[in-house]
Scaffold this motif. Structure first.
Motif, short mmCIF file in Angstrom:
data_model
loop_
_atom_site.label_atom_id
_atom_site.label_comp_id
_atom_site.label_asym_id
_atom_site.label_seq_id
_atom_site.Cartn_x
_atom_site.Cartn_y
_atom_site.Cartn_z
N PHE A 33 0.81 -1.22 0.00
CA PHE A 33 0.00 0.00 0.00
C PHE A 33 0.85 1.28 0.00
CE2 PHE A 33 -2.80 -3.21 1.89
CZ PHE A 33 -3.95 -3.03 1.14
N LEU A 34 2.17 1.14 0.06
CA LEU A 34 3.05 2.31 0.17
C LEU A 34 3.42 2.85 -1.20
CD1 LEU A 34 5.46 1.10 3.00
CD2 LEU A 34 3.33 2.39 3.21
N ASP A 35 3.74 4.16 -1.24
CA ASP A 35 4.19 4.77 -2.49
C ASP A 35 5.70 4.55 -2.65
OD1 ASP A 35 5.42 6.55 -0.75
OD2 ASP A 35 3.91 8.11 -1.05
N VAL A 36 6.23 5.08 -3.75
CA VAL A 36 7.64 4.84 -4.06
C VAL A 36 8.55 5.39 -2.97
CG1 VAL A 36 9.47 5.40 -5.70
CG2 VAL A 36 7.19 4.83 -6.54
N VAL A 37 8.29 6.61 -2.52
CA VAL A 37 9.15 7.23 -1.51
C VAL A 37 9.15 6.41 -0.22
CG1 VAL A 37 9.51 9.28 -0.09
CG2 VAL A 37 8.82 9.52 -2.48
N SER A 38 7.97 6.00 0.23
CA SER A 38 7.87 5.23 1.48
C SER A 38 8.56 3.88 1.36
CB SER A 38 6.39 5.04 1.84
OG SER A 38 5.75 6.28 2.03
N LEU A 39 8.43 3.24 0.21
CA LEU A 39 9.09 1.95 0.01
C LEU A 39 10.62 2.11 0.09
CD1 LEU A 39 6.94 0.39 -2.86
CD2 LEU A 39 7.20 -0.52 -0.55
N CYS A 40 11.13 3.17 -0.54
CA CYS A 40 12.57 3.38 -0.51
C CYS A 40 13.07 3.65 0.92
CB CYS A 40 12.95 4.54 -1.43
SG CYS A 40 12.76 4.16 -3.18
N ARG A 41 12.26 4.34 1.70
CA ARG A 41 12.65 4.60 3.10
C ARG A 41 12.63 3.31 3.91
NH1 ARG A 41 9.10 10.18 3.74
NH2 ARG A 41 10.64 11.57 2.76
N CYS A 42 11.59 2.51 3.69
CA CYS A 42 11.50 1.24 4.42
C CYS A 42 12.66 0.32 4.06
CB CYS A 42 10.17 0.55 4.11
SG CYS A 42 8.74 1.34 4.85
N ALA A 43 13.11 0.40 2.82
CA ALA A 43 14.20 -0.47 2.38
C ALA A 43 15.50 -0.18 3.12
CB ALA A 43 14.41 -0.31 0.88
N GLN A 44 15.58 1.00 3.77
CA GLN A 44 16.81 1.37 4.48
C GLN A 44 16.75 1.05 5.98
OE1 GLN A 44 18.27 5.39 3.23
NE2 GLN A 44 16.44 5.38 1.92
N VAL A 45 15.64 0.46 6.43
CA VAL A 45 15.49 0.17 7.86
C VAL A 45 16.34 -1.02 8.28
CG1 VAL A 45 13.86 -0.58 9.63
CG2 VAL A 45 13.21 1.20 8.00
N SER A 46 16.27 -2.10 7.53
CA SER A 46 16.99 -3.32 7.88
C SER A 46 17.10 -4.19 6.64
CB SER A 46 16.25 -4.08 8.99
OG SER A 46 15.01 -4.60 8.49
N ARG A 47 17.89 -5.25 6.78
CA ARG A 47 18.05 -6.17 5.65
C ARG A 47 16.73 -6.84 5.29
NH1 ARG A 47 22.79 -7.31 8.63
NH2 ARG A 47 24.70 -6.69 7.55
N LEU A 48 15.99 -7.24 6.33
CA LEU A 48 14.72 -7.91 6.08
C LEU A 48 13.75 -6.97 5.36
CD1 LEU A 48 12.73 -10.26 6.43
CD2 LEU A 48 12.12 -9.29 8.66
N TRP A 49 13.65 -5.73 5.86
CA TRP A 49 12.73 -4.78 5.24
C TRP A 49 13.20 -4.39 3.84
CZ3 TRP A 49 9.67 -0.74 8.41
CH2 TRP A 49 8.93 -1.41 9.41
N ASN A 50 14.50 -4.41 3.62
CA ASN A 50 15.02 -4.11 2.29
C ASN A 50 14.51 -5.15 1.29
OD1 ASN A 50 17.32 -4.68 0.13
ND2 ASN A 50 17.47 -2.53 0.73
#
Length: 430
Positions: A33-50
């Motif tokens: 449900f996230l947009d491009v910006v939110s997905l890119c931010r989540c990808a930087q949280v941890s390896r799993l989230w990436n």
């Protein structure tokens, strides 16, 4: 006694509370449900989230317009590899650095794309459309607006490989002519929306062919296609009864015959834009008002022959009108506005009324408009008989209304004893 420092317990990223309590499938669903910006931010949280955030299933719909002003080709190629067959909708609107090379990669790797917006991608050529035709048979919507290098060859190749096209926009593609439109019409019978604003090479023959092969057309925009004649609109009306949006603005050769044909065949019309069609008269709009009761938006800017009679017919026959433009209709008077203000559309639906350059409209019209309780905006530029007092009175009845008007500087009276007229204040500099 020595005081021990605080004890910190390191938590592995996989053991973080949210990761332990929610299964990966559910996290993946949340990320979808996230947009491009939110997905890119989540990808930087941890390896799993990436891994989860960059999963191709989360990148089915991508709009880069608000994410990055002008992406380079390698970005598109990376997206293509990441998304693969998951990608369904992609908007590259305004990405002027995108070229054919990266688009060929996209077409080859993302063969399930259905909706592609290339508006103002000025480097795109026919090579891109050839790649889309070869690799993307599911393509349904294609926006090529303001892609100046696109020619008839693009429409011909799309007609061969993209028979599922339902929406195409070739606005301001000045190299498009009747040959490309005819090929498109023959190969893409499912077309519902055809937009060719500013394509001056499109002729009546092209529109007739489009109408004959694409009977499901609902939206047609021919703004500025000045070679269109009445016979084209007549065939369009006859073959495409589902038409609900039609723009014929600046098709200056058209006459009332076009309006009468639309009245007879296209009773579902909700939007009609005919700005600059200076040969239309009250007779044409009278026929239209009798049959097209679903009209909601009408742009009659510079239909200079119409009079109050048109407003009387619209008032009686079109109860759903929300947006009405009468700018530069210089024969409109307070009497026409009075009839309009007493109509069902005025009482319930009318929200925007544009009356720029209507020299016979006075404060009396504003008095009539006080009964239009849903009116949100009125345009009154260069209406010389409108006064500030009239506008103030209108606002006292409709406090939320926006009134746009312009009052020229007052010319000072001549000085006593001088027979020569003084310059007005705005001309002193001359």
């Amino acid at each position: 006694m020595a005081v021990e420092g605080p004890k910190f317990q390191l938590i592995r990223e996989d053991e973080a509370p949210i990761n332990r309590k929610l299964p990966k499938e559910l996290l993946l669903r949340i990320f979808s449900f996230l947009d491009v910006v939110s997905l890119c931010r989540c990808a930087q949280v941890s390896r799993l989230w990436n891994v989860l955030a960059l999963d191709g299933s989360n990148w089915q719909k991508i709009d880069l317009f608000n994410f990055q002003k002008d992406v380079e080709g390698p970005v598109i190629e990376n997206i293509s590899r990441r998304c693969g067959g998951f990608l369904r909708r992609l908007s590259l609107r305004g990405c002027q650095s995108i070229g054919d090379g990266s688009m060929k990669t996209l077409a080859q790797l993302c063969q399930n794309v259905e909706d592609l917006n290339l508006n103002a991608c000025k480097k795109i050529t026919d090579t891109t459309c050839t790649a889309l035709s070869r690799h993307c048979p599911k393509l349904q919507r294609l926006n090529l607006d303001s892609c100046p290098l696109i020619t008839d060859h693009s429409l011909k190749t799309l007609s061969e490989g993209c028979s599922n096209l339902t929406h195409i926009n070739v606005g301001w593609c000045s190299n498009i002519s009747e040959n490309g439109v005819e090929a498109l019409a023959r190969g893409c019978p499912k077309l519902k929306c055809f937009i060719s604003k500013g394509c001056k090479q499109i002729s009546s023959r092209a529109v007739i062919c489009l109408a004959r092969y694409c009977n499901n057309l609902e939206v047609v925009n021919l703004l500025g296609c000045c070679n269109i004649r009445d016979e084209a609109v007549q065939v369009l009306a006859e073959k495409c009864p589902k038409l609900h949006y039609l723009c014929l603005s600046s098709c200056t050769a058209l006459t009332d015959a076009s309006l009468i044909a639309l009245a007879q065949q296209c009773t579902m019309l909700s939007t009609l834009e005919v700005a600059g069609c200076s040969q239309f008269t009250d007779a044409g709009f009278q026929a239209l008002a009798r049959s097209c009761r679903y009209l909601e938006k009408m742009d009659l800017d510079e239909c200079v022959l119409i009079t109050d009679a048109t407003l009387i017919h619209l008032a009686m026959g079109c109860p759903r009108i929300e947006y009405l433009t009468l700018s530069h209709c210089e024969l409109i008077t307070d009497e026409g506005i009075r009839h309009l203000s007493m109509s069902p559309c005025a009482a319930e639906n009318l929200t925007v009324l544009e009356l720029d350059n209507c020299p016979l409209v006075t404060d009396a019209s504003l008095e009539h408009l006080t009964s239009c309780h849903n009116l949100q905006r009125v345009e009154l530029y260069d209406c010389q008989l409108i006064t500030r007092i009239g506008i103030k009175r209108l606002r006292s009845h409709l406090p939320n209304i926006k009134v746009h008007a312009y009052f020229a500087p007052v010319t000072p009276p001549p000085t006593g004893g001088s027979s020569r007229q003084r310059y007005c204040r705005c001309c002193v500099i001359l």
